[in-house]
Design a protein around this motif. Structure first.
Motif, short mmCIF file in Angstrom:
data_model
loop_
_atom_site.label_atom_id
_atom_site.label_comp_id
_atom_site.label_asym_id
_atom_site.label_seq_id
_atom_site.Cartn_x
_atom_site.Cartn_y
_atom_site.Cartn_z
N ASP A 1 0.89 -1.26 0.09
CA ASP A 1 -0.11 -0.11 -0.08
C ASP A 1 0.91 1.33 -0.13
OD1 ASP A 1 1.05 -0.46 2.44
OD2 ASP A 1 -0.82 0.01 3.63
N ASP A 2 2.16 1.18 0.12
CA ASP A 2 3.15 2.15 0.11
C ASP A 2 3.56 2.68 -1.41
OD1 ASP A 2 5.46 3.87 0.18
OD2 ASP A 2 5.63 3.17 2.31
N ILE A 3 3.31 3.73 -1.81
CA ILE A 3 3.56 3.95 -3.16
C ILE A 3 5.10 3.91 -3.57
CG2 ILE A 3 3.91 6.36 -2.80
CD1 ILE A 3 2.37 6.69 -5.81
N ARG A 4 6.08 4.02 -2.48
CA ARG A 4 7.49 3.87 -2.89
C ARG A 4 7.75 2.32 -3.26
NH1 ARG A 4 9.16 6.79 2.70
NH2 ARG A 4 7.28 5.28 3.30
N VAL A 5 7.16 1.44 -2.44
CA VAL A 5 7.30 0.02 -2.67
C VAL A 5 6.87 -0.47 -4.17
CG1 VAL A 5 6.62 -2.47 -1.88
CG2 VAL A 5 7.10 -0.46 -0.30
N ARG A 6 5.68 0.08 -4.45
CA ARG A 6 5.18 -0.15 -6.08
C ARG A 6 6.11 0.49 -6.91
NH1 ARG A 6 -1.31 0.15 -6.37
NH2 ARG A 6 -1.93 -0.77 -4.32
N GLN A 7 6.73 1.70 -6.67
CA GLN A 7 7.50 2.41 -7.46
C GLN A 7 8.88 1.47 -7.57
OE1 GLN A 7 7.84 6.08 -5.56
NE2 GLN A 7 6.33 6.85 -7.13
N ALA A 8 9.40 0.86 -6.57
CA ALA A 8 10.46 0.00 -6.47
C ALA A 8 10.30 -1.12 -7.22
CB ALA A 8 10.85 -0.29 -4.99
N ILE A 9 9.28 -1.89 -7.18
CA ILE A 9 8.67 -3.05 -8.03
C ILE A 9 8.80 -2.44 -9.74
CG2 ILE A 9 7.10 -4.73 -8.88
CD1 ILE A 9 6.32 -4.95 -5.73
N GLY A 10 8.25 -1.28 -9.89
CA GLY A 10 8.22 -0.87 -11.19
C GLY A 10 9.79 -0.73 -11.69
N HIS A 11 10.52 -0.20 -11.26
CA HIS A 11 12.00 -0.12 -11.30
C HIS A 11 12.65 -1.44 -11.73
CE1 HIS A 11 12.31 4.23 -11.37
NE2 HIS A 11 11.73 4.36 -10.17
N ALA A 12 12.30 -2.48 -10.99
CA ALA A 12 12.83 -3.67 -11.08
C ALA A 12 12.54 -4.49 -12.43
CB ALA A 12 12.45 -4.63 -9.85
N ILE A 13 11.44 -3.91 -12.91
CA ILE A 13 10.85 -4.62 -14.25
C ILE A 13 11.67 -4.16 -15.42
CG2 ILE A 13 8.84 -5.19 -15.65
CD1 ILE A 13 8.97 -5.98 -12.75
N ASP A 14 12.12 -4.89 -16.16
CA ASP A 14 12.73 -4.91 -17.68
C ASP A 14 11.61 -4.92 -18.56
OD1 ASP A 14 14.15 -4.63 -20.04
OD2 ASP A 14 15.99 -5.62 -19.02
#
Length: 511
Positions: free
Chosen positions: A284-297
């Motif tokens: 529910d933390d947008i920073r965690v969602r953003q982190a996952i987004g940055h891990a995606i190639d």
């Protein structure tokens, strides 16, 4: 990062190759005389319901036995179908349809304006789910001033109406189950409703009294609608004439020289969504969602799934189309993977990924494993449930999940993508059950905007709200491919999964 991709592809290839010798035994037996030389055999998407007003996207089969006032041409434009002429008032508040004369239902009755009015009324009054519900909200009344004229009066302008009417299929009110759920539709199409074996096969005999002279050109259609069937192998073996195939299979088919491969006019888009209705910590933390987004190639994922047909972007419209915005595409913070930024965001959020398990849901598709492995790079444990379509939708409709990766195919209007972002949209589960009244209002305003440039601006505002809230991450677009064996004449894939439309399709095909 990419070393696992060939291994997964190699596994997929071996599974397909090992089934080649078993294919003849596993392939469904042609029934009702459908093994004849003039039967066109097709492998495509399934048929989720035979009630044409209750469908949720299965237009590939439906549109051979039912027709609508409009259809979608191969370039995505609207063309008249059962209506031979359409007059739209400039303010968007009234549409007049002049019906074609001497169109017959499969029971021999002549189509009249009162039949069309009855279909509108049934959808408006009895259908509570599916694509058509949102369109009917703004239909104030439908009138039949004479036997060949239908007037649709709107309570407010509704820009997608003519596009969406391409899927309001006109069936006879005498169809069995009309007052509840139609189980044997009587349409006007070039083929009739034959025998349906759910998740297996469907037959559609030719209609001898079709309103277009000389059509159809084959005696029947036979469909393999099994989700798990390798239709590309069946096409190569000659058991199918037309089949939807993957990009990987397309290369093999072209190399074998047995078929042409053509893309649909519209593309399929891929996305990774979060649970937006009931997100649990730390997702529910947008920073965690953003982190996952940055891990995606994104590029690696799209190349894995679609090869040379793939494009990466952050929008539900593909590059080169009207609703695509280049500046938004260029500003995508997730266009390339950035593991360092991802780990920094997790640290900022105070999250140790090793302490958390991601409940991940997908269809039974190889591409899901690509995203799962990318998420694991951050240290998260992943509990992956790969399910069939019904089970996946049931799981996603509840709260017991955190992430998914899915795809959505071609649609007759861009609104059919945005409507699923709305709180009360049809089957919004794949997109993570977004519940945002402000987003609803923007999409609703876009649907009512008659000025195309202003409508485009509103849709772009809506997708920017998705980005800002990290509801989901668009991965990219890929062409959906249809292979057609060389013995088939006068067929080429259209704009969407529909195999028949006013100016082309299987009614025009011959063997």
């Amino acid at each position: 990062m990419k070393t696992y991709l060939p291994a997964l592809r190699r596994r997929s290839f071996l599974v397909g190759a090992s089934s080649l010798g078993l294919m003849a035994a596993a392939f469904p037996t042609l029934s009702l005389g459908q093994s004849g030389a003039n039967v066109l055999r097709i492998g495509t998407l399934g048929l989720d319901t035979v009630d044409p007003h209750r469908h949720t996207g299965t237009i590939a089969v439906q549109q051979v036995y039912v027709e609508a006032l409009t259809s979608i041409a191969p370039d995505g434009s609207v063309e008249p179908w059962l209506a031979e002429a359409i007059d739209a008032r400039a303010d968007g508040l009234a549409y007049t349809f002049k019906l074609r004369p001497n169109v017959h239902f499969h029971n021999g009755d002549t189509l009249t304006a009162s039949d069309v009015v009855a279909n509108f009324s049934r959808v408006k009054e009895k259908i509570t789910g599916g694509w058509l519900v949102s369109a009917m909200e703004y239909v104030d009344s439908v009138e039949a001033p004479d036997e060949l004229t239908v007037v649709v009066n709107m309570s407010a302008p509704y820009a997608p109406l003519l596009n969406l009417l391409s899927e309001l299929w006109i069936v006879s009110p005498k169809s069995e189950g009309w007052d509840d759920t139609i189980n044997r539709p009587i349409g006007t199409g070039p083929f009739t409703f034959g025998a349906w074996q759910p998740k297996d096969s469907f037959t559609a005999p030719a209609f001898d009294n079709y309103w277009v002279a000389g059509l159809p050109k084959v005696s029947a259609l036979w469909f393999d609608i099994r989700d798990e069937a390798d239709k590309a192998l069946a096409l190569q073996a000659g058991d199918l004439h037309i089949a939807m195939v993957s990009a990987e299979a397309a290369e093999t088919i072209k190399a074998a020289g047995v078929a042409n491969v053509d893309p649909l006019g519209d593309a399929t888009w891929y996305f990774m969504a979060f649970n937006n209705r009931s997100a649990r910590a730390p997702f529910d933390d947008i920073r965690v969602r953003q982190a996952i987004g940055h891990a995606i190639d994104k590029a690696a994922f799209m190349n894995f799934e679609a090869g040379p047909t793939a494009v990466t972007t952050n929008q539900m419209s593909k590059p080169g189309t009207f609703y695509f915005d280049q500046a938004m595409h260029d500003a995508d913070p997730f266009k390339a993977p950035d593991l360092e930024r991802a780990r920094s965001l997790l640290a900022e959020a105070g999250v140790n990924p090793a302490e958390h398990t991601v409940r991940f849901v997908s269809w039974q598709e190889d591409y899901a494993q690509v995203i799962v492995q990318m998420v694991r790079q951050l240290g998260f444990q992943v509990e992956h449930a790969a399910l069939d379509d019904v089970a996946a939708q049931q799981r996603l409709s509840g709260d017991d999940w955190d992430m998914n990766v899915m795809s959505s195919g071609p649609r007759s209007d861009i609104f059919l993508r945005y409507v699923r972002l709305m709180s009360n949209g049809p089957n919004p589960t794949l997109w993570g059950n977004i519940q945002n009244p402000a987003l609803d209002a923007v999409i609703d305003a876009a649907s009512k905007e008659v000025d195309s440039d202003k409508r485009r601006g509103l849709y772009l505002e809506a997708i920017q709200m998705v980005h800002d809230n990290m509801y989901f991450v668009v991965l990219g677009h890929a062409a959906r491919l249809f292979a057609t064996r060389h013995e088939v004449k006068d067929f080429k894939a259209g704009f969407s999964f529909s195999l028949n439309w006013a100016s082309g399709g299987v009614a025009h095909a011959s063997l």
